[in-house]
Scaffold this motif. Structure first.
Motif, short mmCIF file in Angstrom:
data_model
loop_
_atom_site.label_atom_id
_atom_site.label_comp_id
_atom_site.label_asym_id
_atom_site.label_seq_id
_atom_site.Cartn_x
_atom_site.Cartn_y
_atom_site.Cartn_z
N ASP A 4 0.83 -1.21 0.00
CA ASP A 4 0.00 0.00 0.00
C ASP A 4 0.87 1.25 0.00
O ASP A 4 0.55 2.24 -0.68
N ALA A 5 1.96 1.23 0.76
CA ALA A 5 2.87 2.38 0.78
C ALA A 5 3.48 2.61 -0.60
O ALA A 5 3.60 3.75 -1.06
N PHE A 6 3.83 1.52 -1.30
CA PHE A 6 4.41 1.66 -2.64
C PHE A 6 3.38 2.25 -3.61
O PHE A 6 3.71 3.09 -4.46
N LYS A 7 2.12 1.83 -3.50
CA LYS A 7 1.08 2.38 -4.38
C LYS A 7 0.90 3.87 -4.12
O LYS A 7 0.71 4.65 -5.07
N CYS A 8 0.97 4.28 -2.86
CA CYS A 8 0.87 5.71 -2.54
C CYS A 8 2.00 6.49 -3.18
O CYS A 8 1.79 7.58 -3.74
N MET A 9 3.22 5.95 -3.12
CA MET A 9 4.36 6.64 -3.73
C MET A 9 4.22 6.69 -5.24
O MET A 9 4.58 7.69 -5.88
N ARG A 10 3.70 5.63 -5.85
CA ARG A 10 3.50 5.63 -7.30
C ARG A 10 2.48 6.69 -7.72
O ARG A 10 2.68 7.42 -8.70
N ILE A 11 1.39 6.78 -6.99
CA ILE A 11 0.37 7.78 -7.30
C ILE A 11 0.95 9.18 -7.17
O ILE A 11 0.69 10.07 -8.00
N TYR A 12 1.77 9.38 -6.15
CA TYR A 12 2.40 10.69 -5.93
C TYR A 12 3.34 11.04 -7.07
O TYR A 12 3.33 12.16 -7.59
N VAL A 13 4.17 10.10 -7.50
CA VAL A 13 5.14 10.36 -8.56
C VAL A 13 4.45 10.56 -9.90
O VAL A 13 4.87 11.40 -10.71
N GLU A 14 3.38 9.83 -10.15
CA GLU A 14 2.72 9.86 -11.46
C GLU A 14 1.49 10.75 -11.48
O GLU A 14 0.66 10.64 -12.39
N ARG A 15 1.36 11.63 -10.50
CA ARG A 15 0.15 12.45 -10.42
C ARG A 15 0.03 13.42 -11.60
O ARG A 15 -1.07 13.87 -11.93
N LYS A 16 1.16 13.76 -12.23
CA LYS A 16 1.12 14.67 -13.38
C LYS A 16 1.23 13.91 -14.69
O LYS A 16 1.47 14.50 -15.74
N GLY A 17 1.05 12.63 -14.65
CA GLY A 17 1.15 11.82 -15.86
C GLY A 17 2.27 10.80 -15.74
O GLY A 17 3.32 11.09 -15.15
N ARG A 18 2.04 9.65 -16.29
CA ARG A 18 3.03 8.58 -16.22
C ARG A 18 3.97 8.68 -17.40
O ARG A 18 3.54 8.66 -18.56
N PRO A 19 5.28 8.79 -17.16
CA PRO A 19 6.22 8.83 -18.29
C PRO A 19 6.31 7.48 -18.97
O PRO A 19 6.02 6.44 -18.38
N PHE A 20 6.76 7.51 -20.23
CA PHE A 20 6.92 6.25 -20.96
C PHE A 20 8.11 5.47 -20.39
O PHE A 20 7.96 4.38 -19.86
N ASN A 21 9.29 6.06 -20.49
CA ASN A 21 10.52 5.55 -19.84
C ASN A 21 10.73 4.04 -20.03
O ASN A 21 11.41 3.41 -19.23
#
Length: 542
Positions: free
Chosen positions: A380-397
């Motif tokens: 759950d903590a990892f999902k929270c961090m993912r949402i935070y990092v990708e809140r402005k859009g998910r990069p392709f990378n």
């Protein structure tokens, strides 16, 4: 007009896509075919577009135009230039043309043409170049275009928190997911001091000076021996050099637990503000340098800051649960934890309201995620961090798609369920085997118990049969013997009936003599025994 172009590059790439992709991902898969001294004519796609626009305006009499840049790059300088400027530099290996016969771009990379652009593209013609000097000298521009057009974004994250909160665990999970380097301060310092350069010499001297300074400090005999530590300025130089590396510039990084306070953050992420035009630069004086205005260095500063929240008890429990290999030779022990936790609390949770690390970023419009790791599972903590990092859009990378992640997650769940089922089946088999063994043991014990009971009963019967035998020999056998002798004397027609009547008569006599002296019975029995013995002797003699 007919425009003859060199090999096109730029704006996301097409021809050199695999070269730039491998460099961006840090894959050491580049090769040079043959000696690599062949010249490859190139031109940026924007310069071709500008040339076409210029030709459409008229003024060019020649119908055939050659569009190439001024780079004059060979295959070797082209490939090595991309590697040196986009990933960790390494010597690109050479392969033979036979080995490259099935490789991509073999026909392009083996071109050997030295071409010169037409007069309408030369400087004296007023042509406005976008990448005049070729892809290697303009590699930063080409790389930035590649990242922009391919939606490749540097993911720069700082994971902070008290000791034992799980910075390394969560930082490693983020770094693996986004395919970026996981930077720990101990690894950065170790890498910096092992390089044979000026910074390594400076670090060595700084550590020696610290060791000498510690010798003059009054020590507490009960306290452990203090270790020399690098100055913040030295550590800042090592970290800044790492953050400026090609991998961190293009792909990003996850900083694990550094900087630890606002002072270290200011030293690491702030730079001198640019001097406005027309103003004189300040004198190179220490006091004046301290007064210089500072601005945030966007190239180094993380875009995402995660501050882990945890209680002292929870952090201590995690520290004490570390394996022995992670504790030996480190400060991951109880005493070291107390010292570091108190230092973190003083610097970042001061009761007097002193500015802390999180406020350094918040005051500069960088949103900080405060994550309580004790109230959430790791997933759950990892999902929270993912949402935070990708809140402005998910990069392709070159990351896995959501569908691929969902499939992997489902596969992990299925694998976990399969493992649980296998474990339950193994436990059931073990329980059945234990029960069967217990049943066999009980059966064996029951058989042994019955054998012992039978043996006991046999011994009891033997013990009880001794007086009965004695009684029969004393009272029954003599009478029966007399009856048999009488039968032999009389020789009746029905010996059995005669013996029965005889025994019945004798039994009546014994009943009538029930109150007689028992010794009389003994004497009579002895007399009968003697008579029998005499009769047996006479019979034998006859």
């Amino acid at each position: 007009h007919v425009v003859g172009c060199g090999v096109l590059y730029g704006n996301g790439e097409d021809m050199f896509y695999e070269l730039l992709k491998a460099a961006w991902l840090g894959q050491n898969t580049h090769t040079v075919i043959g000696p690599g001294n062949n010249f490859i004519p190139t031109v940026h796609v924007r310069d071709v577009a500008r040339l076409v626009k210029k030709l459409s305006d008229g003024g060019e009499e020649k119908g055939y135009v050659v569009a190439v840049d001024m780079g004059k790059e060979t295959q070797k300088t082209l490939v090595q230039g991309i590697v040196d400027n986009m990933c960790t530099p390494y010597p690109v290996p050479h392969i033979t043309p036979e080995q490259a016969i099935l490789a991509d771009l073999t026909d392009v990379m083996t071109l050997d043409l030295r071409m010169e652009c037409s007069a309408c593209m030369k400087e004296d013609s007023g042509f406005s170049w976008w990448a005049r000097d070729g892809p290697v000298k303009c590699v930063d521009k080409v790389a930035n275009e590649f990242c922009k057009w391919r939606n490749l974004r540097a993911i720069k994250v700082l994971v902070s928190g008290p000791p034992g909160a799980g910075k390394t665990f969560h930082g490693a999970a983020l770094a693996e997911h986004y395919n970026v380097p996981h930077l720990k301060i101990s690894d950065i310092i170790e890498e910096a001091k092992n390089k044979a350069d000026e910074l390594a010499e400076e670090m060595k001297k700084n550590l020696e000076d610290q060791a000498e300074a510690l010798k003059t400090v009054k020590k507490d005999p009960k306290a452990p021996e203090p270790k020399p530590r690098y100055d913040t300025a030295i550590v800042t130089k090592a970290v800044q050099r790492k953050l400026k590396s090609n991998v961190c510039r293009f792909r990003g990084f996850v900083l694990d637990g550094y900087p630890r306070n606002i002072q270290e953050a200011e030293a690491l992420f702030l730079k001198d503000a640019p001097i406005p035009e027309g103003e004189e630069p300040p004198a190179d004086d220490a006091d004046e340098a301290a007064k210089k205005p500072k601005v945030l260095d966007d190239k180094l500063c993380p875009e995402f800051v995660v501050v882990l929240k945890a209680t002292e008890e929870g952090c201590k429990k995690r520290i004490l649960e570390l394996p022995q290999s992670a504790v030996e030779g480190s400060h991951n022990n109880e005493e070291g934890f107390k010292r570091r936790f108190a230092k973190y609390k003083k610097e970042n949770e001061a009761e007097d309201g002193a500015p802390n690390l999180a406020e350094f970023f918040q005051t500069r419009s960088i949103e900080v995620l405060n994550l309580d790791v004790e109230k959430r599972e790791a997933s759950d903590a990892f999902k929270c961090m993912r949402i935070y990092v990708e809140r402005k859009g998910r990069p392709f990378n070159y990351l896995k798609s959501e569908r691929e992640l969902a499939i992997e997650e489902e596969a992990d769940v299925q694998q976990m369920e399969k493992s649980e089922r296998e474990q339950q089946a193994a436990e059931a088999r073990l329980l059945a085997e234990q029960q069967e063994e217990a049943r066999r043991r009980r059966e064996a014990e029951e058989v042994e118990r019955l054998r012992l009971i039978g043996e006991h009963e046999r011994q009891l019967l033997e013990a009880q049969s001794v007086p009965l035998r004695h009684y029969l020999m004393q009272f029954v056998v003599p009478t029966l013997t007399e009856g048999l002798i009488e039968v032999c004397k009389v020789l009746p027609e029905d010996p059995i009936d005669y013996l029965a009547e005889y025994l019945f008569a004798r039994a009546q006599e014994l009943d009538d003599a029930g109150n007689a002296d028992p010794a009389d019975f003994v004497r009579r029995a002895e007399a009968a025994a003697k008579t029998n013995a005499a009769a047996s002797g006479g019979s034998g003699h006859n």
